[in-house]
Design a protein around this motif. Structure first.
Motif, PDB file in Angstrom:
ATOM      1  N   GLY A  85      -7.662   7.772  -5.357  1.00 47.94           N
ATOM      2  CA  GLY A  85      -7.110   8.848  -4.528  1.00 47.94           C
ATOM      3  C   GLY A  85      -5.599   8.770  -4.468  1.00 47.94           C
ATOM      4  O   GLY A  85      -4.975   8.181  -5.366  1.00 47.94           O
ATOM      5  N   ARG A  86      -5.045   9.396  -3.425  1.00 50.28           N
ATOM      6  CA  ARG A  86      -3.598   9.340  -3.232  1.00 50.28           C
ATOM      7  C   ARG A  86      -3.288   8.664  -1.921  1.00 50.28           C
ATOM      8  O   ARG A  86      -4.011   8.807  -0.940  1.00 50.28           O
ATOM      9  N   MET A  87      -2.150   7.943  -1.915  1.00 50.73           N
ATOM     10  CA  MET A  87      -1.782   7.191  -0.711  1.00 50.73           C
ATOM     11  C   MET A  87      -1.303   8.128   0.379  1.00 50.73           C
ATOM     12  O   MET A  87      -0.595   9.104   0.107  1.00 50.73           O
ATOM     13  N   VAL A  88      -1.730   7.830   1.623  1.00 50.79           N
ATOM     14  CA  VAL A  88      -1.264   8.583   2.801  1.00 50.79           C
ATOM     15  C   VAL A  88      -0.898   7.578   3.879  1.00 50.79           C
ATOM     16  O   VAL A  88      -1.292   6.409   3.778  1.00 50.79           O
ATOM     17  N   ASN A  89      -0.157   8.027   4.891  1.00 48.36           N
ATOM     18  CA  ASN A  89       0.250   7.140   5.992  1.00 48.36           C
ATOM     19  C   ASN A  89       0.928   5.876   5.473  1.00 48.36           C
ATOM     20  O   ASN A  89       0.821   4.822   6.077  1.00 48.36           O
ATOM     21  N   SER A  90       1.601   5.968   4.322  1.00 45.44           N
ATOM     22  CA  SER A  90       2.130   4.763   3.681  1.00 45.44           C
ATOM     23  C   SER A  90       3.630   4.864   3.400  1.00 45.44           C
ATOM     24  O   SER A  90       4.115   4.413   2.352  1.00 45.44           O
ATOM     25  N   GLY A  91       4.368   5.462   4.340  1.00 51.62           N
ATOM     26  CA  GLY A  91       5.823   5.499   4.231  1.00 51.62           C
ATOM     27  C   GLY A  91       6.295   6.033   2.904  1.00 51.62           C
ATOM     28  O   GLY A  91       5.891   7.110   2.469  1.00 51.62           O
ATOM     29  N   PRO A  92       7.112   5.217   2.187  1.00 51.10           N
ATOM     30  CA  PRO A  92       7.740   5.708   0.961  1.00 51.10           C
ATOM     31  C   PRO A  92       6.743   5.988  -0.157  1.00 51.10           C
ATOM     32  O   PRO A  92       7.096   6.612  -1.149  1.00 51.10           O
ATOM     33  N   PHE A  93       5.504   5.545  -0.005  1.00 49.60           N
ATOM     34  CA  PHE A  93       4.547   5.702  -1.103  1.00 49.60           C
ATOM     35  C   PHE A  93       3.564   6.847  -0.926  1.00 49.60           C
ATOM     36  O   PHE A  93       2.643   7.006  -1.729  1.00 49.60           O
ATOM     37  N   ASP A  94       3.751   7.637   0.128  1.00 50.35           N
ATOM     38  CA  ASP A  94       2.836   8.762   0.319  1.00 50.35           C
ATOM     39  C   ASP A  94       2.765   9.598  -0.959  1.00 50.35           C
ATOM     40  O   ASP A  94       3.798   9.931  -1.552  1.00 50.35           O
TER      41      ASP A  94
ATOM     42  N   ASP B  13      -1.593  -1.745  -2.025  1.00 49.80           N
ATOM     43  CA  ASP B  13      -1.406  -0.336  -1.652  1.00 49.80           C
ATOM     44  C   ASP B  13      -2.011  -0.038  -0.285  1.00 49.80           C
ATOM     45  O   ASP B  13      -1.722   0.992   0.303  1.00 49.80           O
ATOM     46  N   THR B  14      -2.873  -0.951   0.205  1.00 49.43           N
ATOM     47  CA  THR B  14      -3.520  -0.668   1.495  1.00 49.43           C
ATOM     48  C   THR B  14      -2.838  -1.360   2.680  1.00 49.43           C
ATOM     49  O   THR B  14      -3.347  -1.306   3.792  1.00 49.43           O
ATOM     50  N   VAL B  15      -1.690  -2.004   2.417  1.00 48.61           N
ATOM     51  CA  VAL B  15      -1.060  -2.776   3.511  1.00 48.61           C
ATOM     52  C   VAL B  15      -0.767  -1.905   4.734  1.00 48.61           C
ATOM     53  O   VAL B  15      -0.878  -2.345   5.873  1.00 48.61           O
ATOM     54  N   TRP B  16      -0.431  -0.636   4.488  1.00 42.57           N
ATOM     55  CA  TRP B  16      -0.111   0.264   5.621  1.00 42.57           C
ATOM     56  C   TRP B  16      -1.348   0.572   6.468  1.00 42.57           C
ATOM     57  O   TRP B  16      -1.251   1.045   7.566  1.00 42.57           O
ATOM     58  N   GLY B  17      -2.509   0.241   5.900  1.00 43.24           N
ATOM     59  CA  GLY B  17      -3.752   0.510   6.627  1.00 43.24           C
ATOM     60  C   GLY B  17      -4.297  -0.701   7.361  1.00 43.24           C
ATOM     61  O   GLY B  17      -5.377  -0.648   7.947  1.00 43.24           O
ATOM     62  N   ALA B  18      -3.521  -1.824   7.352  1.00 40.83           N
ATOM     63  CA  ALA B  18      -3.979  -3.033   8.046  1.00 40.83           C
ATOM     64  C   ALA B  18      -3.854  -2.820   9.550  1.00 40.83           C
ATOM     65  O   ALA B  18      -2.764  -2.563  10.055  1.00 40.83           O
ATOM     66  N   THR B  19      -4.985  -2.887  10.271  1.00 40.79           N
ATOM     67  CA  THR B  19      -4.929  -2.649  11.714  1.00 40.79           C
ATOM     68  C   THR B  19      -5.188  -3.905  12.524  1.00 40.79           C
ATOM     69  O   THR B  19      -5.065  -3.906  13.736  1.00 40.79           O
ATOM     70  N   PHE B  20      -5.588  -4.979  11.855  1.00 41.18           N
ATOM     71  CA  PHE B  20      -5.728  -6.279  12.513  1.00 41.18           C
ATOM     72  C   PHE B  20      -5.778  -7.338  11.428  1.00 41.18           C
ATOM     73  O   PHE B  20      -5.828  -7.004  10.239  1.00 41.18           O
ATOM     74  N   MET B  21      -5.715  -8.601  11.846  1.00 39.10           N
ATOM     75  CA  MET B  21      -5.828  -9.695  10.876  1.00 39.10           C
ATOM     76  C   MET B  21      -7.005 -10.558  11.260  1.00 39.10           C
ATOM     77  O   MET B  21      -7.393 -10.609  12.428  1.00 39.10           O
ATOM     78  N   VAL B  22      -7.568 -11.258  10.248  1.00 39.91           N
ATOM     79  CA  VAL B  22      -8.669 -12.169  10.534  1.00 39.91           C
ATOM     80  C   VAL B  22      -8.408 -13.499   9.834  1.00 39.91           C
ATOM     81  O   VAL B  22      -8.040 -13.540   8.664  1.00 39.91           O
TER      82      VAL B  22
ATOM     83  N   GLU C 106      -3.532   3.455 -10.030  1.00 39.31           N
ATOM     84  CA  GLU C 106      -2.450   3.399 -11.021  1.00 39.31           C
ATOM     85  C   GLU C 106      -1.115   2.925 -10.435  1.00 39.31           C
ATOM     86  O   GLU C 106      -0.326   2.277 -11.117  1.00 39.31           O
ATOM     87  N   GLY C 107      -0.859   3.242  -9.161  1.00 35.16           N
ATOM     88  CA  GLY C 107       0.458   2.939  -8.584  1.00 35.16           C
ATOM     89  C   GLY C 107       0.632   1.506  -8.106  1.00 35.16           C
ATOM     90  O   GLY C 107       1.734   1.127  -7.678  1.00 35.16           O
ATOM     91  N   ILE C 108      -0.437   0.711  -8.165  1.00 36.59           N
ATOM     92  CA  ILE C 108      -0.366  -0.639  -7.572  1.00 36.59           C
ATOM     93  C   ILE C 108       0.763  -1.515  -8.138  1.00 36.59           C
ATOM     94  O   ILE C 108       1.515  -2.127  -7.364  1.00 36.59           O
ATOM     95  N   PRO C 109       0.944  -1.572  -9.478  1.00 33.99           N
ATOM     96  CA  PRO C 109       2.036  -2.407 -10.002  1.00 33.99           C
ATOM     97  C   PRO C 109       3.406  -2.003  -9.433  1.00 33.99           C
ATOM     98  O   PRO C 109       4.253  -2.867  -9.146  1.00 33.99           O
ATOM     99  N   GLU C 110       3.588  -0.698  -9.233  1.00 35.71           N
ATOM    100  CA  GLU C 110       4.847  -0.189  -8.676  1.00 35.71           C
ATOM    101  C   GLU C 110       5.055  -0.730  -7.256  1.00 35.71           C
ATOM    102  O   GLU C 110       6.161  -1.119  -6.877  1.00 35.71           O
ATOM    103  N   ILE C 111       3.970  -0.759  -6.483  1.00 41.55           N
ATOM    104  CA  ILE C 111       4.060  -1.265  -5.108  1.00 41.55           C
ATOM    105  C   ILE C 111       4.378  -2.754  -5.089  1.00 41.55           C
ATOM    106  O   ILE C 111       5.182  -3.223  -4.288  1.00 41.55           O
TER     107      ILE C 111
END
Ligand code: ZN
Ligand code: ZN
Length: 844
Positions: free
Chosen positions: A407-416, A273-282, A422-427
């Protein structure tokens, strides 16, 4: 029959209420009695276990000890109490296997041997002899003909045999990689042997990592089975939870980030659910793609960082200390986020480890602490993708900590607006359907590293040949014997390297000169299957006879310390599944019921310690009070699964109890008994009390509630003592009661029970008798209906115990609401009580 039992007193001895007695044969002497029966039992081989003897089998196992040299009371607690259970089952008609052996290989023996300048083999054999004598003293029901000592070639050749069978199946393999290294013990360790804070499980030293070629067992292949089958076991919930956590199954998604070069960088996340919040990779500095993707202008910086990271210890790298700035360096490369096609920078940093997940992560600084610290250090962007619902909205510029609450997802396209978690399996399903990721299950469990650079262990039966590579020793040539004349002080490589005769060998395949493997096996290999060997300890053709294992296994009750919750018990379950897959056994779980004893603490409530002199040795206590008293005392200390502080005073109470029983029985030896006496209320009451006691003792043994079991026997004895001067002692029920008491004591106090059984004139041995049976009817508390009258008229009825006191009967009568109605607040003139029948309240 021994002589003293025939020496009958001329007349009933005079009683001495202080517990002693004027007749010497009526004085309890533990030393004499225990020595007498120990010799008799051994001469008669009383505890020999025969395969296929009548009765349902009961395999009662206790974790075998290291040959540390001396049994302390903790050992007694671990062994004498399960001995009670084994004995009890035998009296109930089971064919009981209660074996014992020694976990003789491994670091404890080797380190002690080095310290005392004595060969581990000598040290082990001296110690096992001492300990065997102590087990005998304890009165444990052990069939020593089945003893298993793991450092004997007759045993460890089967470690080698199983290893080769596992190698054949690909369950054993050799691999290189970073492994835990204990600088103090000079050997590698399995993951399970590294405690929290990166400390060596053996010696407590801080461990480091080394890159080495080592032997592994593929326990991860059984992760799912180990996880699920744990559910059905009758084990303490705590142990099952520890195993579940260690296996560490997590569900998540695997995602591929595409680099500018076209290469893919895979990551695993449990928070898709946090993929939209990835701002860099390590990436981990050791990641194989690092060299390929690094741009020219970043190459020097990256190479020097990689070099530096290699030297850092795992502890430094794993630190989650927020204060410590995370170090890292930019590779110059960029990757595309598969959910929003955003181009984000790829860094390397030592807080990402190659051995965990894929060796690369998508960094979501808003919702992960270490990513957050890294982003703040290198001024990388932070993007909120979960906003908490009932609190102030997070601000990426001012927040001082990552947020990982719900909480609720934001900045996450179709999943806002989607709630998390709870929504993770759906994602996950959406990622899968869109081809942007796929569901994946990962485990924390790693394969079991079994090679050790130490001397005192099972040689690994392979050779290295320049022409043929790794060549196994043929099964028919086992065992590869551990040479006893090797220099065994650890020096960073296996001591066997310097043993020329052992090292150099002809290759079994081509006949050219080859080198033997000089590492030895982890000692936990021995304990992963030793209990099967007890079923056929002298078998020379196989590790064990599958027929015998079918007869005795799985183990019905396994007792041992909680400290083995993960290591030994997980390995043992794994081995059982492997042996099943090899076709040697037909069950998948080794131990049906597991119970952990608590720990006996020093008197002041701290851990017993040899150096502080707070360790209690059983030998002196046995000399002073007898093994029977010590056994009882350990049972009476408190609930067995909890342990508690030691107190020497309590043992005198147990000795007094035994003394009282001894006196009760011996003074009755020649009393006349009238077989035809009519049942009186006294005899009926004694009969009830006897059945009630048998019921309590039986139920408590079933529940391993030893302290309340002892209490029940003490209460019964007190009751018998109170009747010593009454006519009940002339009846047969009195004799029955004494016999039942002796039988009930037999599992707990085997010596004195045997002596008293003989004094009662009963046939040898008390340990071959049937456990007394109780009648549920007689054991039940008898109740009667008590009639409540006011001025002779029935007003109420209550059900009460038959032996109700008058005071209690009056209380009950006045407590009745109906009676109160008829009394109308008047003061009663008198109250008539007919015992067990009625209460009549007379008012004017
Ligand atoms: Zn160590
Ligand atoms: Zn060869």
């Amino acid at each position: 029959m021994s002589q003293d039992s025939k020496v009958a007193p001329a007349r009933k001895p005079e009683r001495d209420r202080t517990g002693g007695d004027r007749q010497p044969q009526n004085r309890y002497n533990a030393t004499v009695i225990e020595e007498k029966w120990r010799v008799r039992w051994e001469t008669d081989d009383l505890y020999r276990v025969d395969d296929g003897a009548p009765g349902e089998k009961f395999y009662s196992l206790t974790m075998y000890p290291y040959p540390s040299g001396i049994l302390h009371v903790g050992h007694w607690y671990a062994f004498a109490v399960p001995d009670v259970i084994a004995r009890w089952h035998r009296m109930r008609g089971y064919n009981v296997l209660f074996p014992m052996g020694f976990d003789a290989f491994g670091l404890p023996a080797e380190n002690a041997a080095i310290k005392h300048h004595i060969h581990p083999a000598t040290w082990t054999s001296d110690n096992t002899e001492t300990m065997r004598q102590q087990y005998r003293q304890m009165g444990a029901m052990i069939d020593w003909s089945r003893e298993v000592i793991t450092c004997a070639p007759e045993f460890y050749r089967w470690n080698q045999w199983i290893f080769l069978r596992m190698l054949e199946r690909g369950v054993a393999y050799r691999s290189s990689g970073a492994v835990w290294w204990c600088p103090n013990d000079q050997t590698v360790l399995a993951n399970e042997q590294v405690l929290e804070g990166n400390l060596c499980e053996r010696c407590g030293a801080t461990v480091t990592k080394r890159d080495l070629d080592q032997w592994y067992f593929k326990i991860t292949e059984y992760a799912e089975e180990l996880l699920h089958e744990a559910d059905g076991l009758d084990w303490p919930e705590r142990v099952k939870t520890m195993q579940r956590n260690w296996i560490g199954r997590s569900e998540g998604a695997r995602l591929a980030f595409v680099l500018d070069s076209g290469a893919q960088l895979e990551v695993f996340t449990t928070r898709p659910d946090t993929v939209w919040g990835a701002t860099f990779m390590v990436m981990a500095p050791e990641h194989p793609l690092v060299a390929k993707i690094t741009t020219e202008d970043q190459r020097d910086a990256v190479e020097s960082y990689v070099e530096k990271a290699r030297l850092a210890t795992e502890i430094e790298r794993m630190s989650t200390d927020k204060e410590r700035p995370k170090s890292g360096v930019f590779t110059g490369a960029y990757a595309r986020n598969p959910v929003n096609d955003e181009r984000i920078p790829v860094w390397i940093a030592d807080y990402v480890l190659m051995g965990y997940g894929t060796g690369a992560i998508m960094a979501v600084p808003a919702h992960d602490e270490r990513d957050f610290a890294f982003a703040r250090t290198y001024e990388l962007p932070v993007r909120i993708v979960t906003q908490p619902v009932d609190q102030e909205a997070l601000d990426p510029f001012t927040m001082v900590d990552a947020y990982h609450g719900p909480g609720r997802m934001v900045n996450s396209g179709p999943f806002d607006g989607t709630p998390v978690p709870e929504g993770i399996p759906e994602i996950i399903s959406w990622l899968d359907a869109q081809g942007r990721g796929r569901p994946e299950i990962t485990y924390r469990l790693r394969d079991w590293l079994i090679s050790r650079q130490r001397y005192w262990g099972t040689p690994i039966p392979v050779v290295y040949c320049d022409a043929c590579g790794i060549v196994t020793i043929p099964l028919s040539e086992l065992p590869v014997v551990l040479p006893l004349d090797a220099e065994f002080t650890p020096a960073g490589q296996s001591p066997l390297v310097s043993h020329e005769e052992f090292l150099h060998v002809d290759c079994p395949r081509c006949g050219d000169a080859a080198r033997r493997e000089t590492d030895t096996m982890d000692t936990f290999v021995d304990s992963s299957w030793y209990w099967y060997r007890y079923t056929s300890p002298h078998n020379v053709n196989q590790p064990f006879d599958p027929e015998k294992v079918r007869e005795w296994c799985p183990v019905d009750l396994y007792c041992g310390g909680i400290e083995h919750a993960i290591l030994h018990l997980l390995y043992a379950r794994f081995f059982t599944k492997v042996l099943r897959d090899i076709g040697l056994i037909d069950h998948g779980e080794p131990f049906l019921r597991l119970r952990n004893q608590g720990i006996i603490l020093a008197a002041e409530g701290t851990k017993m310690s040899k150096s502080r002199g707070t360790q209690v040795g059983p030998d002196e206590l046995v000399r002073q009070y007898g093994a029977d008293s010590l056994r009882l005392h350990l049972m009476f200390l408190g609930p067995w699964d909890q342990g508690g502080p030691w107190n020497t005073r309590g043992i005198t109470g147990m000795e007094r109890f035994i003394r009282r029983v001894y006196q009760l029985v011996t003074e009755m030896e020649d009393a006349p008994h009238d077989a035809m006496e009519p049942e009186s209320s006294e005899t009926l009451s004694l009969r009830r009390s006897m059945h009630r006691t048998i019921q309590r003792v039986t139920t408590d043994l079933d529940d391993l509630q030893f302290n309340t079991m002892v209490a029940a026997m003490i209460e019964f004895t007190n009751e018998l003592q109170g009747l010593r001067d009454s006519d009940v002692t002339k009846t047969t029920i009195w004799r029955e009661a004494l016999e039942a008491l002796v039988l009930m004591m037999a599992p707990s106090t085997p010596y004195v029970a045997e002596e008293l059984w003989e004094r009662l004139g009963k046939p040898y041995s008390v340990h071959h008798q049937d456990w007394p049976v109780f009648s549920a009817d007689l054991a039940r508390e008898e109740t009667v209906e008590l009639v409540l009258q006011v001025n002779g008229k029935l007003r109420d009825k209550v059900s009460v115990p038959a032996d109700l006191s008058e005071a209690r009967a009056r209380e009950l009568a006045f407590a009745s609401g109906r009676v109160q109605d008829y009394l109308g607040g008047k003061v009663p003139e008198r109250v008539i009580y007919v015992p067990g029948k009625l209460v009549n309240i007379v008012i004017r």
